[in-house]
Design a protein around this motif. Structure first.
Motif, mmCIF file in Angstrom:
data_model
loop_
_atom_site.group_PDB
_atom_site.id
_atom_site.type_symbol
_atom_site.label_atom_id
_atom_site.label_comp_id
_atom_site.label_asym_id
_atom_site.label_seq_id
_atom_site.Cartn_x
_atom_site.Cartn_y
_atom_site.Cartn_z
ATOM 1 N N ALA A 1 7.183 92.295 92.729
ATOM 2 C CA ALA A 1 7.061 91.618 91.436
ATOM 3 C C ALA A 1 7.710 90.242 91.452
ATOM 4 O O ALA A 1 7.339 89.371 90.668
ATOM 5 N N ARG B 1 1.183 85.118 88.653
ATOM 6 C CA ARG B 1 1.603 86.214 87.765
ATOM 7 C C ARG B 1 0.936 87.533 88.131
ATOM 8 O O ARG B 1 1.358 88.583 87.679
ATOM 9 N N LEU C 1 2.842 90.711 89.139
ATOM 10 C CA LEU C 1 3.382 91.707 88.201
ATOM 11 C C LEU C 1 2.455 92.899 88.078
ATOM 12 O O LEU C 1 2.889 94.057 88.164
ATOM 13 N N THR C 2 1.157 92.635 87.859
ATOM 14 C CA THR C 2 0.227 93.764 87.732
ATOM 15 C C THR C 2 0.096 94.492 89.068
ATOM 16 O O THR C 2 -0.045 95.710 89.100
ATOM 17 N N TYR D 1 3.001 96.730 89.259
ATOM 18 C CA TYR D 1 2.857 97.846 88.322
ATOM 19 C C TYR D 1 1.912 98.909 88.884
ATOM 20 O O TYR D 1 2.230 100.104 88.884
ATOM 21 N N LEU E 1 8.621 96.058 84.050
ATOM 22 C CA LEU E 1 7.419 95.366 84.521
ATOM 23 C C LEU E 1 6.441 95.158 83.372
ATOM 24 O O LEU E 1 5.815 94.100 83.260
ATOM 25 N N ARG F 1 7.520 92.205 81.418
ATOM 26 C CA ARG F 1 7.181 90.956 82.140
ATOM 27 C C ARG F 1 5.682 90.678 82.074
ATOM 28 O O ARG F 1 5.252 89.537 81.932
ATOM 29 N N ILE F 2 4.876 91.729 82.173
ATOM 30 C CA ILE F 2 3.427 91.530 82.117
ATOM 31 C C ILE F 2 3.032 91.015 80.739
ATOM 32 O O ILE F 2 2.235 90.088 80.602
ATOM 33 N N TYR G 1 1.065 87.600 80.403
ATOM 34 C CA TYR G 1 -0.356 87.669 80.055
ATOM 35 C C TYR G 1 -0.604 87.728 78.556
ATOM 36 O O TYR G 1 -1.728 87.522 78.110
#
Lengths: 501, 130
Positions: free
Chosen positions: A155, A162, A165-166, A169, B100, B103-104, B108
């Motif tokens: 992460a 960005r 991050l996903t 996850y 997380l 943060r997402i 987004y």
């Protein structure tokens, strides 16, 4: 070396990085976290080299935690296979940390560096712990220590993109499901045997014979580890995680995380289950082998369509993991040896390739193959390292890739599995396409206008070329690695109850 | 019929574990909201905790405390201890997943998976045009 330290080497292997990790977050001196992490990794590497030397002539070190004898106490058990994997993991740790200083400074926010190195060292701790322990539940705990740290450092690539991050996850969800499946399997084994020590488990499972509980335990552990080692089609988390993680992390993970998971799979298949019932070998042949073959082809095929260099390498990893699983599912000493030697060879190759990608990310600001046109002229040393690594992925002679492909094909021929040989050769040919695609773009095309690219700094070039050099050196003189792999394979074969042809 | 009923009642704890496990796994896979996925993962892990805890039960056994009586029947404490570790791991996983998700949301502006996928596909399409 004092006798006291020599006696406690196995536990020091894990304790040193575990204690050092929180201090990385506390040090506020500039670059202090990096120095501490680097020195820690050097110490762990020294310890694993000592363990490797101690076990090379077949000796098995059994360390009893807190003086409690197994099977009641936790046992750390180091044999040839462990020591080999420990050396790979800690050696990769040293080199990627050396590389990380310049790369991470570019890709991660300065104020996060302390936490980043904390997570990095924790990940190293977990991977070393998984490898060294002889206790089945301990494997789970260390697996989760390394995985949780991995999610965090993946992460931390969010500064660049960005999507890190996903990716982290999704990796977390998949990784946790995998780990939980593994625990369910362990629970079922514990119900049968009432023990968690691996050697004791193997003994009692052999006496136990066949039962539905054992079969369920086997299935859960196989699927759980399949998720962790990105066995096709359980690999969905891998491409994004490796693409958007900071490059040093991609290099480290590609060389260690999946390799350690394969080690755990080998340990459980051979040392714990030991193929005491035909069901276990049948599943390997009917399920794992076809998936490994499909993975090695499809992974390579998807790689040819990628424009992002890191994603290309990730799909290539899936293909190479397939190759290792082919070796495992052959269930012969030579197939096992091919898998173990490929484990080392692929670690060395992929680490150097990801370091190349990281150097591009830093100096050219992109890892898109189209935008990297003509980069061979601006960054000659970096691109040359890619050529060496790429040749090793294809399996051209004088590189380590050739050695592992050779042993793999030889093992398949010994079993008379012609179709498997064809799949291995075809996936190598597809590797030629995706490696060739980048090399063509890097050398044959003119650079896009108005772009200035400098050669990467020495702290990045040195570790990159150490890995590239290793993949040439062990490609020319593979006596050390093939000897170690052969002995490790012999050890596993001796532990299992398979009757060898 | 009686056989079937005993079959079900004798393995009561396993049925509960399986039902919980499937609920958890289903939520994790089917829900698009990142927080709901974490909740599903928690239910899935909890089922495993229950599996371990019920595994250690010995019929008629008491808590595993030293009473001085050598004939005392007591439940197996080891699975309980193991699962304490697994609970700690589960808490760490949940907190990391929630962090997380935060943060997402910051990066987004959404935590719905379909919207995230649309944003990422658009980003990939934009990269391809360069």
């Amino acid at each position: 070396m004092p006798q006291f330290i020599a006696q406690h080497l196995p536990i020091l292997q894990v304790i040193v990085p575990l204690i050092a990790a929180p201090f990385c977050a506390l040090i506020s001196v500039r670059n202090g976290a990096w120095w501490l992490a680097f020195v820690t990794s050097l110490v762990t590497f020294a310890i694993s080299v000592l363990l490797f030397a101690a076990t090379f002539d077949g000796e098995i070190i059994s360390y009893h935690l807190g003086g409690w004898a197994p099977p009641i106490g936790i046992e750390y058990r180091v044999d040839m296979l462990n020591a080999f994997v420990l050396t790979i993991v800690s050696g990769t740790g040293v080199l990627t940390l050396l590389y990380a200083r310049a790369s991470v400074a570019h890709e991660v926010d300065a104020k996060q560096h302390g936490l980043f190195y904390t997570a990095f060292v924790l990940c190293l701790t977990g991977l070393l712990g998984v490898t060294i322990t002889g206790d089945a539940f301990n494997v789970f705990v260390f697996l989760e220590i390394s995985s949780l740290a991995t999610y965090a450092i993946v992460a931390s690539g969010a500064k660049t993109d960005r999507r890190a991050l996903t990716a982290a996850y999704n990796y977390l969800i998949m990784g946790t499901i995998g780990a939980t499946f593994f625990v369910i399997g362990l629970g079922l084994l514990y119900m049968i045997t009432g023990t968690l020590n691996m050697a004791d488990l193997a003994q009692r499972l052999l006496e136990h014979g066949d039962s539905r509980t054992l079969r369920m335990g086997y299935a859960f552990i196989l699927v759980g580890l399949g998720l962790k080692l990105a066995m096709f089609p359980l690999h969905q988390w891998l491409p994004n995680a490796y693409t958007y993680a900071p490059s040093a992390v991609s290099a480290f993970l590609s060389a260690t995380a999946t390799k350690v998971a394969i080690y755990v799979l080998l340990r459980f298949l051979f040392s714990v289950f030991g193929f005491s019932i035909p069901f276990e070998a049948d599943i390997l042949f009917l399920v794992v082998l076809p998936l490994a073959l499909a993975g090695s082809l499809i992974g390579a095929y998807i790689a040819t369509y990628q424009d992002n260099l890191k994603r290309l390498l990730a799909y290539s990893s899936i293909s190479q993991i397939g190759a290792m699983l082919i070796g495992v599912s052959m269930l012969s000493a030579s197939g096992l040896m091919a898998a173990i030697i490929h484990l080392f060879n692929h670690a060395v190759t992929k680490a150097s390739l990801y370091m190349v990608a990281g150097a591009y990310a830093k100096e050219a600001g992109t890892v898109s193959i189209r935008e990297l046109r003509g980069v061979g002229r601006d960054m000659p040393f970096t691109t040359a390292a890619f050529v060496v690594g790429g040749m090793s992925l294809i399996g051209i002679p004088l590189t380590v890739g050739f050695i592992s492909k050779w042993y793999l094909v030889e093992a398949a021929l010994m079993r008379g599995w012609w179709p498997v040989v064809i799949v291995i050769v075809v996936s190598s040919l597809i590797a030629l396409i995706y490696v060739g695609k980048f090399i063509e773009a890097a050398y044959m095309h003119p650079a896009p206008q108005g772009i200035i690219r400098r050669e990467a700094p020495l702290t990045m070039l040195i570790p990159m070329w150490i890995f590239a050099g290793l993949s040439l050196f062990f490609g020319i003189n593979s006596s050390l690695t093939s000897e170690a792999a052969a002995r490790a394979a012999q050890g596993l074969v001796a532990a299992s109850s398979l009757i060898w042809q | 019929m009686d056989d079937l009923i005993t079959q079900i009642t004798a393995h009561y704890n396993y049925w509960m574990v399986i039902i919980l496990m499937m609920i958890g796994l289903y939520i994790t896979i089917s829900r698009g909201n990142l927080i709901k996925k974490i909740v599903g993962l928690n239910i899935f892990q909890t089922s495993v905790f229950m599996f371990y805890i019920s595994m250690g039960k010995v019929t008629g056994g008491t808590a595993p405390i030293l009473t001085g009586n050598p004939d005392e029947v007591y439940s197996n404490p080891l699975p309980h201890v193991l699962i304490l570790t697994a609970i700690v791991v589960g808490i760490a996983t949940t907190s990391l997943a929630l962090a997380l998700a935060v943060r997402i949301r910051e990066a987004y502006g959404t935590i719905e998976e379909d919207e995230l996928l649309t944003i990422e596909r658009d980003a990939e399409a934009a990269e391809d045009k360069i």
